[in-house]
Write a protein that holds these residues in place. Structure first.
Motif, PDB file in Angstrom:
ATOM      1  N   LEU A  99      31.624  24.538   3.782  1.00 13.55           N
ATOM      2  CA  LEU A  99      31.683  23.085   3.677  1.00 13.55           C
ATOM      3  C   LEU A  99      32.385  22.720   2.374  1.00 13.55           C
ATOM      4  N   ALA A 100      33.483  21.954   2.482  1.00 10.31           N
ATOM      5  CA  ALA A 100      34.267  21.578   1.310  1.00 10.31           C
ATOM      6  C   ALA A 100      33.784  20.249   0.737  1.00 10.31           C
ATOM      7  N   LYS A 101      33.806  20.150  -0.594  1.00  8.70           N
ATOM      8  CA  LYS A 101      33.493  18.890  -1.266  1.00  8.70           C
ATOM      9  C   LYS A 101      34.714  17.972  -1.187  1.00  8.70           C
ATOM     10  N   PRO A 102      34.497  16.651  -1.120  1.00 11.86           N
ATOM     11  CA  PRO A 102      33.208  15.964  -0.980  1.00 11.86           C
ATOM     12  C   PRO A 102      32.694  16.065   0.453  1.00 11.86           C
ATOM     13  N   PHE A 103      31.403  15.883   0.637  1.00 13.09           N
ATOM     14  CA  PHE A 103      30.817  16.020   1.960  1.00 13.09           C
ATOM     15  C   PHE A 103      29.681  15.020   2.109  1.00 13.09           C
ATOM     16  N   GLN A 104      29.272  14.811   3.344  1.00 17.90           N
ATOM     17  CA  GLN A 104      28.115  13.975   3.633  1.00 17.90           C
ATOM     18  C   GLN A 104      26.869  14.856   3.668  1.00 17.90           C
ATOM     19  N   THR A 105      25.815  14.414   3.005  1.00 15.30           N
ATOM     20  CA  THR A 105      24.600  15.238   2.967  1.00 15.30           C
ATOM     21  C   THR A 105      24.020  15.447   4.365  1.00 15.30           C
ATOM     22  N   GLU A 106      24.228  14.474   5.257  1.00 15.85           N
ATOM     23  CA  GLU A 106      23.727  14.637   6.630  1.00 15.85           C
ATOM     24  C   GLU A 106      24.374  15.838   7.306  1.00 15.85           C
ATOM     25  N   GLU A 107      25.688  16.037   7.038  1.00 14.52           N
ATOM     26  CA  GLU A 107      26.368  17.195   7.619  1.00 14.52           C
ATOM     27  C   GLU A 107      25.855  18.492   7.015  1.00 14.52           C
ATOM     28  N   LEU A 108      25.631  18.498   5.707  1.00 18.23           N
ATOM     29  CA  LEU A 108      25.087  19.691   5.052  1.00 18.23           C
ATOM     30  C   LEU A 108      23.740  20.070   5.658  1.00 18.23           C
ATOM     31  N   ILE A 109      22.842  19.104   5.801  1.00 19.92           N
ATOM     32  CA  ILE A 109      21.518  19.380   6.348  1.00 19.92           C
ATOM     33  C   ILE A 109      21.623  19.874   7.787  1.00 19.92           C
ATOM     34  N   ALA A 110      22.505  19.269   8.570  1.00 18.38           N
ATOM     35  CA  ALA A 110      22.687  19.706   9.960  1.00 18.38           C
ATOM     36  C   ALA A 110      23.186  21.148  10.025  1.00 18.38           C
ATOM     37  N   ARG A 111      24.112  21.491   9.151  1.00 19.08           N
ATOM     38  CA  ARG A 111      24.633  22.857   9.131  1.00 19.08           C
ATOM     39  C   ARG A 111      23.543  23.851   8.708  1.00 19.08           C
ATOM     40  N   LEU A 112      22.712  23.462   7.748  1.00 13.63           N
ATOM     41  CA  LEU A 112      21.613  24.345   7.323  1.00 13.63           C
ATOM     42  C   LEU A 112      20.616  24.543   8.460  1.00 13.63           C
ATOM     43  N   ARG A 113      20.289  23.472   9.161  1.00 11.24           N
ATOM     44  CA  ARG A 113      19.377  23.602  10.308  1.00 11.24           C
ATOM     45  C   ARG A 113      19.945  24.583  11.331  1.00 11.24           C
TER      46      ARG A 113
END
Length: 225
Positions: A99-113
């Motif tokens: 995941l490249a910066k900048p990013f949306q935290t919602e996408e980060l959390i979805a990817r972690l899930r």
């Protein structure tokens, strides 16, 4: 679920920690590659967020060392670099996602899930055990279709057991994966949370395996003697 963030930018590191803790994760934060490598090598995590541009030891080196040490924790590489060559380098070093910066935290959390689900062999975001359903996207738990209100710690414990349905999970493993490294690991709160979950979801939902730990199984899949 327990997450390690390895990020040297102070503001972003604090923001990520607060966001993930707000989403129900236990979070440890390392601010350089040396500390990050040590924590990833010695502590138990369900997923790691790793920046590439780190002081002391760069992220690619940290990742390569973990993989050579047979540490298979899913790793999401987080970096400001967005060229295809950097993506390839990260994936070739053993990253599971990018995941490249900048990013949306919602996408980060979805990817972690998604990484956590895949690592435990679950394809769907909804985990099911008999009449109990846990939606990892919304954080909602239902019993026979009716919503059940759990505390944050009860949810974390149930979620970990449902991600590892059918396996025996020790008390130590539960503590390592639902609390950060500063938690008092001699605490007896695991037993308290198990008792509370049983009262809300039924006495049979979590089985105590004497001397080993706990197991959550789908009633329809339980063996009969």
């Amino acid at each position: 679920m327990r997450v390690l963030i390895v990020e040297d930018e102070p503001t972003l590191g604090r923001q990520l920690r607060a966001t993930l803790e707000g989403a129900g994760y236990a979070v440890d934060l390392a601010t350089d590659g040396e500390d990050g490598h040590f924590l990833g090598s010695t502590e138990s995590y369900d997923v790691i967020v790793l920046d590439l541009g780190l002081p002391e030891i760069d992220g690619l080196t940290v990742l390569d060392r973990w993989r050579k040490e047979d540490i298979t924790i899913p790793v999401l590489v987080l970096t400001a670099r967005d060229s295809w060559s950097d993506k390839v380098a990260g994936l070739d070093a053993g990253a599971d996602d990018y995941l490249a910066k900048p990013f949306q935290t919602e996408e980060l959390i979805a990817r972690l899930r998604a990484l956590i689900r895949r690592a435990s062999g679950n394809a769907s975001s909804e985990l099911i055990a008999g009449d109990v359903r846990l939606d990892t996207r919304s954080g909602k738990v239902t019993l026979d279709g009716e919503p059940v209100k759990l505390t944050a710690q009860e949810y974390k414990l149930l979620s970990y057991l449902m991600h590892h349905k059918g396996k025996v999970v020790s008390r130590t493993e539960l503590i390592e994966h639902i609390y950060d490294q500063d938690f008092d690991r001699d605490s007896n709160t695991i037993e308290v949370f198990v008792t509370r979950i049983r009262k809300k979801l039924g006495a049979e939902v979590i089985t105590t395996i004497r001397g080993l730990g706990y197991s959550l199984e789908d009633p329809s899949e339980r063996r009969t003697e």
